[in-house]
Design an enzyme around this catalytic site. Structure first.
Site, PDB file in Angstrom:
ATOM      1  N   LYS A  38       6.250   5.263  -4.374  1.00  0.00           N
ATOM      2  CA  LYS A  38       7.039   4.710  -5.479  1.00  0.00           C
ATOM      3  C   LYS A  38       6.480   3.373  -5.959  1.00  0.00           C
ATOM      4  O   LYS A  38       6.686   2.982  -7.113  1.00  0.00           O
ATOM      5  CB  LYS A  38       8.500   4.543  -5.051  1.00  0.00           C
ATOM      6  CG  LYS A  38       9.167   5.805  -4.500  1.00  0.00           C
ATOM      7  CD  LYS A  38       9.379   6.851  -5.556  1.00  0.00           C
ATOM      8  CE  LYS A  38       9.931   8.142  -4.998  1.00  0.00           C
ATOM      9  NZ  LYS A  38      11.323   8.097  -4.583  1.00  0.00           N
ATOM     10  N   ASP A  39       5.765   2.652  -5.084  1.00  0.00           N
ATOM     11  CA  ASP A  39       5.167   1.378  -5.500  1.00  0.00           C
ATOM     12  C   ASP A  39       4.171   1.550  -6.642  1.00  0.00           C
ATOM     13  O   ASP A  39       3.976   0.636  -7.448  1.00  0.00           O
ATOM     14  CB  ASP A  39       4.436   0.722  -4.321  1.00  0.00           C
ATOM     15  CG  ASP A  39       5.376   0.219  -3.235  1.00  0.00           C
ATOM     16  OD1 ASP A  39       6.453  -0.296  -3.572  1.00  0.00           O
ATOM     17  OD2 ASP A  39       5.023   0.348  -2.044  1.00  0.00           O
TER      18      ASP A  39
END
Length: 481
Positions: free
Chosen positions: A123-124
């Site tokens: 998700k980063d």
């Protein structure tokens, strides 16, 4: 470039308008009016950009096809600010790891390492960009934004780490109380920044997601409190994820004549939907393999044509908890394309149909077969026993430790290997985030990055709340007024 709603709303909007908006006014999801096409010459140029200038430059090239309301120099600067060696730990940002044993002529498959960012999860890759985009656009407008989201584990921490300290941004993040790993909970709840608010909902992820959608659909409340979203319903986040499909392709191939396949651990369908977008643009992807855990709503659809959401009681609590989802909110984007962009039918089945019946059935629709043929989708399912076995096998054979979600991907990928086509499994998190299952499988603790030593013992701030839209709205009001 203009964007439309999957449910047919008349408005056509620019990128920066939908960046801050989330859902469309009619409850639909935004997609571009058409996908930009990458021909052979353009693909060659993108490969050269990747090889000579790296990930940030590649991201700029892909994003600029969809974003024409941010000056090009500013967009390039945002990409360079986001995708750095310092933030992601490697020059390549998303390096490929071959799973190749001694004596094997070629790798069995590749892992694309998407988990080198600040919160150790894929998700980063999008959230770090989103934080910079939000700050940029809010400063341009002189406005503020209250981000309201739901997480089953990784979205929340990635959003909070990306937005902490950002000017003009508050984050209100819901999560299912007690259903994330201790490490995941600690990552989120130990953030004490004034602009970060954690709300633990008594229920499952789908209850959190339903609350987010209900608030997003209350247009008066949304406007009054300037509510935006970072869930994968936000087009900007999904768009950022398209880039790493190109980066994976360029690393696994020598020429544009070759194809690759991707296997993607999938719960909410956002990660693999980005692959669908890349394929629609012309990236030479052979198969997109959707890997689910015991919550196999998506696998059931691709096998049968029936999309059947589960209630709270039928949503399994598993050892790959970020995929404990029984209502894949991003799935609507793909079905809209599958139905030849028929907004009326999409609205009928995702709006009234799902809320009334709890399922829809496309098995008799001749277009359903195109999910596999035209769009290249396959699917499979993994269980806790499969997870343990896969973690053990990958460690014993290749000396590589993988997390539980990536293990679901590897297990399902094995059933879809083609010796002529490289298979890339998207690695979604580092093993430390799910240490208990790694210990169960391997009898040893996974490596813990130094910055996370003792994180579980840090002071925490979290508000536990019933699954009630009114209570959550009141909490937002209290902290915004």
């Amino acid at each position: 470039m203009r964007y439309l709603s999957t449910r047919g709303h008349a408005d056509r909007k620019k990128f920066c308008e939908i960046l801050l908006e989330g859902l469309a006014p009619d409850g639909g999801l935004y997609l571009p009016e058409s996908y930009p096409q990458i021909d052979a010459a353009a693909l060659t140029r993108l490969r050269e950009v990747w090889q000579s200038q790296g990930y940030a430059a590649l991201a700029f090239e892909v994003l600029s096809l969809y974003i024409d309301d941010i000056p090009r120099d500013d967009l390039l600067a945002l990409c360079r600010k986001t995708y750095t060696h310092e933030v992601f730990g490697t020059k390549e940002i998303v390096p490929l790891k071959p799973l190749q044993a001694a004596g094997q002529a070629q790798p069995e498959m590749y892992l694309e390492a998407l988990s080198n960012g600040p919160t150790l999860a894929f998700k980063d890759m999008a959230m770090q960009l989103l934080g910079n985009l939000f700050e940029y656009e809010l400063a341009r407008r002189g406005e503020a934004l209250n981000i309201f989201g739901a997480t089953s584990g990784d979205t929340g921490s990635a959003a909070e780490y990306a937005m902490r300290g950002k000017k003009g941004v508050r984050v209100f993040m819901t999560s299912p109380n007690g259903r994330m790993s201790p490490f995941q909970q600690a990552q989120m709840f130990s953030l004490l920044d004034e602009n970060i608010h954690n709300i633990a909902i008594e229920g499952v992820f789908d209850d959190c997601q339903d609350i987010v959608k209900a608030v997003s659909n209350d247009l008066d409340f949304k406007r009054q409190y300037k509510i935006g979203t970072v869930n994968s319903i936000n087009w900007a986040r999904l768009l950022a994820q398209v880039v790493y499909y190109f980066a994976g392709y360029f690393q696994a191939t020598q020429s544009n004549d070759q194809k690759v396949s991707f296997t993607v651990p999938s719960g909410n369908f956002g990660n693999v939907c980005a692959g669908h977008v890349a394929r629609m643009m012309g990236l030479p992807i052979d198969r997109l393999v959707v890997a689910t855990n015991e919550n196999d709503v998506l696998d059931e659809f691709f096998r049968t044509g029936i999309y059947r959401v589960r209630g709270t009681a039928d949503t399994h609590e598993t050892s790959s908890p970020s995929m404990d989802i029984s209502k894949a909110s991003n799935f609507e984007r793909f079905v809209f394309d599958l139905l030849e962009r028929d907004a009326a039918q999409t609205k009928a089945i995702f709006g009234e149909g799902l809320s009334r019946q709890g399922f829809f059935d496309l098995s008799a629709d001749p277009r359903f077969a195109q999910a596999a043929t035209t769009y290249g989708f396959d699917s499979g399912r993994s269980t806790h026993a499969d997870r343990l076995k896969t973690i053990q096998q990958v460690f014993a054979t290749y000396g590589v430790m993988i997390d539980t979600h990536t293990a679901d991907g590897v297990k399902v990928a094995k059933a879809h290997l083609n010796p002529q086509v490289p298979m890339i499994v998207l690695e979604t998190a580092l093993p430390i985030k799910f240490a208990a299952t790694i210990v169960e499988a391997l009898g040893r603790q996974p490596e813990r990055p130094a910055q996370f030593e003792g994180i579980e013992a840090l002071p925490k701030r979290v508000q536990v709340m019933k699954a009630d839209v009114g209570l959550v709205k009141a909490y937002i009001q209290q902290h915004c007024d």
